[in-house]
Enzyme design. Sequence first.
Site, short mmCIF file in Angstrom:
data_model
loop_
_atom_site.label_atom_id
_atom_site.label_comp_id
_atom_site.label_asym_id
_atom_site.label_seq_id
_atom_site.Cartn_x
_atom_site.Cartn_y
_atom_site.Cartn_z
N CYS A 1 14.01 2.72 -5.26
CA CYS A 1 13.77 3.70 -3.94
C CYS A 1 14.72 4.08 -3.59
O CYS A 1 14.33 5.28 -2.99
CB CYS A 1 12.74 1.97 -3.00
SG CYS A 1 11.03 2.03 -4.62
N ASP B 1 12.68 -0.62 2.09
CA ASP B 1 11.73 -1.58 1.12
C ASP B 1 12.53 -3.07 1.46
O ASP B 1 13.28 -4.07 0.41
CB ASP B 1 11.87 -1.76 -0.24
CG ASP B 1 11.11 -0.39 -0.35
OD1 ASP B 1 10.26 -0.18 0.91
OD2 ASP B 1 10.55 -0.21 -1.52
N LYS C 1 4.23 2.57 1.45
CA LYS C 1 4.42 3.78 0.59
C LYS C 1 3.27 2.84 -1.31
O LYS C 1 4.02 1.13 -1.16
CB LYS C 1 5.79 4.70 -0.31
CG LYS C 1 6.06 3.25 -0.27
CD LYS C 1 8.12 3.70 -0.69
CE LYS C 1 9.15 2.76 -0.74
NZ LYS C 1 8.73 2.07 -1.87
C1 VGL Z 1 10.88 -0.56 -6.18
C2 VGL Z 1 10.58 -0.76 -8.07
C3 VGL Z 1 9.55 -1.37 -7.91
C4 VGL Z 1 12.12 -0.78 -4.86
C5 VGL Z 1 9.34 -0.87 -5.85
O1 VGL Z 1 12.10 -0.68 -3.95
O2 VGL Z 1 13.70 -0.13 -5.37
N1 VGL Z 1 11.41 -0.83 -6.68
N2 VGL Z 1 9.05 -1.01 -6.76
#
Ligand code: VGL
Length: 242
Positions: free
Chosen positions: A188, A45, A143
């Site tokens: 994540c 991410d 995802k």
């Molecule tokens: C994430 C919160 C919501 C992350 C993703 O990538 O850690 N955190 N969605």
Amino acid sequence: MNRQAMTMDRRFFVGGLSAAALLAALPARAAKVKPGADAALIVVDVQNCFVTGGTLPVKGGEEVVPVINRIAGGFRNIVVTQDWHTPGHASFASSHSGKKPFETTKLAYGMQVLWPDHCVQGSDDAALHKDLKLPTAQLVIRKGYNKGVDSYSAFMEADGKTVTGLAGYLKARGIKTVFVTGLATDFCVSWTAQDARKAGFNVYVIEDATRAIDLNGSLAAAWKAMTAKGVKRIQSGDIEVA
Ligand code: VGL
Ligand code: ZN
């Protein structure tokens, strides 16, 4: 013995040793970890949404980019993930009346932290950071695209039963060890690392290639949970890149 006397003693002692004995007496430098052909780098991410100026900025999130770019050269296998939500996703506070970001709510599969709207499919906000240079990456896993289910982990959605296919992909390609980097350490990255252990991989998290959200002590809790599951915590300098 006072400090000076001790220093003198040490000098006399060292003076009496051969060069070889002196080398042997030095504390051993930890050997670097060399990712083999059966290792994969997982870059979690590293998207506009999670860096400065994004919809869910992680403090210093952009600082992981040069670190990841540098270590990527040491890996034959690289997998990148993207948080990839529908508009009106169940993890968005805006989807629950009376709820604000960073509060929680109970969903069918358990407690869910509610976030600002972020990483909506196809938006610039959801694009990978422009400075991330991973020309050899082989797979992008998206995802969190099921509207009612979040997915912090790159392996398994938050319902605990819907798999993304990543474990099967890695196993089919003979991968035994994964090195997890990216954002955010306590969400994540942590869930991905823990699920990788559950799927039977050796797992390293490269701490300085991650940054955390740290909500109510979530960073310390994440390291505790990861360590308990056998995730190894290392720094990018511990990896042999060339
Ligand atoms: C994430 C919160 C919501 C992350 C993703 O990538 O850690 N955190 N969605
Ligand atoms: Zn998300």
